[in-house]
Design an enzyme around this catalytic site. Structure first.
Site, PDB file in Angstrom:
ATOM      1  N   ASP A 307       0.776  -1.177  -0.081  1.00  0.00           N
ATOM      2  CA  ASP A 307      -0.092  -0.107   0.017  1.00  0.00           C
ATOM      3  C   ASP A 307       0.736   1.264   0.031  1.00  0.00           C
ATOM      4  O   ASP A 307       1.923   1.295   0.707  1.00  0.00           O
ATOM      5  CB  ASP A 307      -0.867   0.006   1.270  1.00  0.00           C
ATOM      6  CG  ASP A 307      -2.222  -0.805   0.775  1.00  0.00           C
ATOM      7  OD1 ASP A 307      -2.615  -0.868  -0.299  1.00  0.00           O
ATOM      8  OD2 ASP A 307      -2.759  -1.100   1.956  1.00  0.00           O
ATOM      9  N   ASP A 344     -15.507  14.350   7.919  1.00  0.00           N
ATOM     10  CA  ASP A 344     -14.360  13.228   7.490  1.00  0.00           C
ATOM     11  C   ASP A 344     -13.294  13.357   8.679  1.00  0.00           C
ATOM     12  O   ASP A 344     -12.626  14.288   8.915  1.00  0.00           O
ATOM     13  CB  ASP A 344     -13.936  13.929   6.067  1.00  0.00           C
ATOM     14  CG  ASP A 344     -13.010  12.730   5.585  1.00  0.00           C
ATOM     15  OD1 ASP A 344     -12.526  11.803   6.275  1.00  0.00           O
ATOM     16  OD2 ASP A 344     -12.489  13.112   4.384  1.00  0.00           O
ATOM     17  N   LYS A 395     -16.651  15.164  -2.780  1.00  0.00           N
ATOM     18  CA  LYS A 395     -15.283  15.224  -3.121  1.00  0.00           C
ATOM     19  C   LYS A 395     -14.652  14.032  -3.195  1.00  0.00           C
ATOM     20  O   LYS A 395     -15.004  13.028  -2.576  1.00  0.00           O
ATOM     21  CB  LYS A 395     -14.513  15.980  -1.915  1.00  0.00           C
ATOM     22  CG  LYS A 395     -14.170  15.350  -0.703  1.00  0.00           C
ATOM     23  CD  LYS A 395     -13.233  16.056   0.136  1.00  0.00           C
ATOM     24  CE  LYS A 395     -12.989  15.256   1.331  1.00  0.00           C
ATOM     25  NZ  LYS A 395     -13.812  14.687   2.226  1.00  0.00           N
TER      26      LYS A 395
END
Length: 682
Positions: A307, A344, A395
């Site tokens: 990752d 968020d 977004k």
């Protein structure tokens, strides 16, 4: 990781290992190791011969036969000691984990909410699906998922790391482990396992499991060792009629000594210890492997899926700029971006809120007072946002926003496309902000590649390991970061399905794949990968799908896991090479001593100039036993590992362990022969 490391030769472990080594002298225990079973049988036979000679039932030197028998028993004991010491270290680690388990009571809720009525029950009575409430100071009674609340949790008993972690409902940080302690606030947890099936229980069972399953490579090597043992057994058996026909029959004691010195007792005695020590070293790195098979597979891995965030980069991407679309005011873009990020809680989301506040003095607003609905990010939608009044603000990634705009009848502006490309070329991550079907502009998120990571990837490349960066970024951003980090390939705009397909593609090419993951969406790919390291902070589904769990939840640990696996394979291969090579010196010691009386020409093979036939045989048997003891530290610690290509590693090991296996026995046997002569025992 701060867990105390065990010394290689802890006094308490040595005493226990000696006791266990004696217990392992039973035929049932020896039968599990065919090579050492032959030595055990030879020890029993020579012991019976010694007793028969002492009582006058048969002729022969009771002293010589008795000393040979004694050293054969030492050979078996030393092999048992190596295995017992390796197992003892693992059991000591398991005992430290057992200390985490505490008898506790749990508040079992009658409904899945924190204010529901609760019953106090013993933690052992909890079952999968039960809902419990834990408060500050409580021990979490079971493995589970947080369904309500958020709290600071001390996981040091499991991970060894003193810094507390946050566990909260929703997302990939909802998984909790039984035995850890709540430091603040409260959690409502849904138990995910029954008693005896917790992560801690599985860790303990894995670490201290006496019936450790052999790995495929161990089985293959054991078959080779058995084949060599059978060949040498048949060869030794045929030597008696040859010598008898020559008029000077070799004694059974000498034939047993010859057989034991010819068969690969060194690797036969250390093979199990190497496997146990490999898993113990993995635990020392704070990685729990479900089996030796997983550790071994780590050594054979040739593709690493890494990752980007947290592994290749520092993982704390920060909003650095607002780039509005043509005709859009930058403040309007910042306002919409902040609104979309109010709920968020990711570092990126918080940085957007802060940047808007710093640039335009836009203060955070309360979601409830706005009567807004937050739309969370998902791996499928790859965007998040907010619905407020008649406004629908989102977004997300370029492709996700483009699909969203087009599905709402809008058009993705060319100038925004250019801005996205410019941001990506600089190695930053572009997030696009849209309101309804109108694109407002781009947020630039800067990411920093970790120092020294390029050099580590270069080392992996030397070893023949391909590195592949996995990222949700678009291809331009991914390509820029991949070039900076020095990875061999990358998968951009990665989805769970794309990761799974990539793993299957490499496996179809005959390659072994390793990856890390922490989310439920990683579970299919983790289940498919040959080496799957799940993060301890991840979801229960991820931990169940993986075959290893990293207690430190550090994605970079995957590289260390591969190193440990390769070190275990190298240790096994190196000691096998040494074991087979040192048989050559024993030929030169025993064969002239055993058969020179019948065939005087064989005296030419006594290149070491050993004092007498008896001292030659005894020296070889003593060396054969002592070399196991001298190699125990190497078996437990592993051979020195350097990131080299397969051919370079082979050459290095042949020089060190092949040549060493030839030279060391010549020196060792000669030194023992001289000592026996000086002591008058030859």
């Amino acid at each position: 990781m701060s867990r105390k490391q065990l010394a290689l030769f802890e006094p308490v472990l040595l005493v226990q290992a000696l006791t266990d080594a004696v217990k392992k002298l039973s035929p049932r225990a020896q039968w599990r190791n065919p090579v050492m079973f032959v030595v055990w049988a030879g020890s029993v036979l020579t012991t019976l011969l010694t007793l028969a000679m002492v009582t006058g039932q048969i002729a022969g030197s009771a002293l010589f036969t008795g000393v040979i028998s004694l050293w054969l028993w030492f050979t078996v004991l030393f092999a048992n000691f190596a295995e017992a010491l390796a197992e003892g270290r693992s059991k000591a680690q398991a005992n430290s984990l057992k200390g985490v388990k505490k008898t506790a009571f749990a508040r079992r809720l009658r409904a899945p909410r924190h204010d529901a009525q609760a019953d106090n029950v013993p933690a052992a009575e909890l079952r999968k699906g039960d809902i419990v409430l834990v408060k500050a100071g409580d021990i979490i009674p079971c493995d589970g998922e947080v369904i309500e609340g958020g709290a600071s949790v001390d996981e040091s008993a499991i991970t060894g790391e003193s810094a507390p972690v946050i566990r909260e409902s929703g997302g990939d940080f909802a998984s909790v482990t039984g035995g850890t302690r709540i430091l603040s606030d409260w959690l409502v947890i849904a138990c995910s396992v029954n008693p005896g099936e917790t992560f801690l229980d599985r860790m303990i069972a894995m670490v201290e499991g006496a019936q450790r399953r052999k790995t495929p490579n161990e089985i293959a090597l054991t078959i080779l060792l058995i084949a060599l043992t059978i060949v040498f057994l048949l060869a030794t058996a045929t030597l008696w009629p040859f010598s008898a026909w020559g008029g000077n029959a070799v004694s059974v004691t000498v034939l047993v000594a010859l057989l034991v010195c010819l068969i690969p007792t060194t690797i036969g005695g250390l093979l199990s210890a190497i496997g146990v020590a490999g898993m113990s070293r993995m635990l020392g790195a704070n990685v729990i492997a479900t089996s030796g098979r997983a550790v071994e597979a780590a050594g054979d891995v040739d593709v690493l899926l890494l990752d980007k965030t947290g592994t290749i980069t520092l993982g704390n991407r920060q909003a650095s700029d607002f780039i509005p679309a043509r005709g859009v005011d930058e403040r309007a873009l910042a306002d919409a971006a902040q609104l979309a990020s109010l709920a968020d809680e990711t570092p990126e989301g918080r940085s957007i809120v802060i940047l808007a506040k710093q640039r335009f003095n836009l203060r955070e607003r309360d979601m409830q007072s706005l009567h807004a609905t937050f739309v969370p990010f998902t791996a499928q939608s790859r965007m998040s946002g907010i619905n407020i009044d008649n406004r629908m603000i989102r977004k997300g990634s370029v492709d996700a926003i483009r699909r969203h705009v087009e599905s709402n009848g809008g058009h993705f502006p060319a100038d925004v496309e250019q801005n996205v490309e410019n941001v990506a070329r600089l190695g930053a991550t572009p997030l696009v902000v849209v309101e309804g079907a109108r694109v407002l502009g781009v947020i630039a998120l800067k990411d920093i590649v970790k120092g020294g990571i390029k050099e580590r990837f270069a080392q992996l490349r030397k070893m023949g390991i391909k590195t592949v960066m996995i990222t949700g970024d678009n291809r331009l951003t991914a390509a820029a970061i991949a070039a900076e980090a020095g990875v061999d390939d990358f998968l951009a705009e990665a989805t769970p399905e794309a990761k799974l397909a990539l793993i299957r593609q490499y496996q179809a090419e005959g390659r072994l794949v390793a990856m890390t993951g922490d989310g439920t969406n990683d579970a299919p790919a983790l289940a498919q990968a040959d080496v799957a390291v799940a993060m301890n902070s991840g979801t229960q589904a991820a931990k169940e799908a993986g075959n290893m769990v990293d207690l430190d939840s550090n994605p970079t640990k995957l590289i260390e896991v591969v190193h440990i696996g390769k070190q275990m394979l190298m240790t096994r291969g190196s000691l096998t090479t040494f074991s087979i090579a040192n048989d050559v010196a024993k030929y030169f010691a025993i064969i002239p001593a055993a058969f020179a009386a019948t065939y005087p020409q064989l005296n030419a093979l006594n290149v070491m100039g050993l004092h007498s036939p008896n001292s030659a045989i005894l020296s070889a048997v003593i060396f054969n036993a002592l070399i196991i003891i001298f190699l125990i530290p190497l078996a437990l610690k592993g051979v020195s590992y350097k990131p080299l290509s397969a051919s370079a590693m082979l050459r290095r090991n042949l020089w060190i362990y092949g040549l060493g296996g030839l030279v060391v026995p010549f020196i060792g046997i000669k030194v023992i022969d001289v000592l026996l002569t000086l002591l008058g025992l030859a």
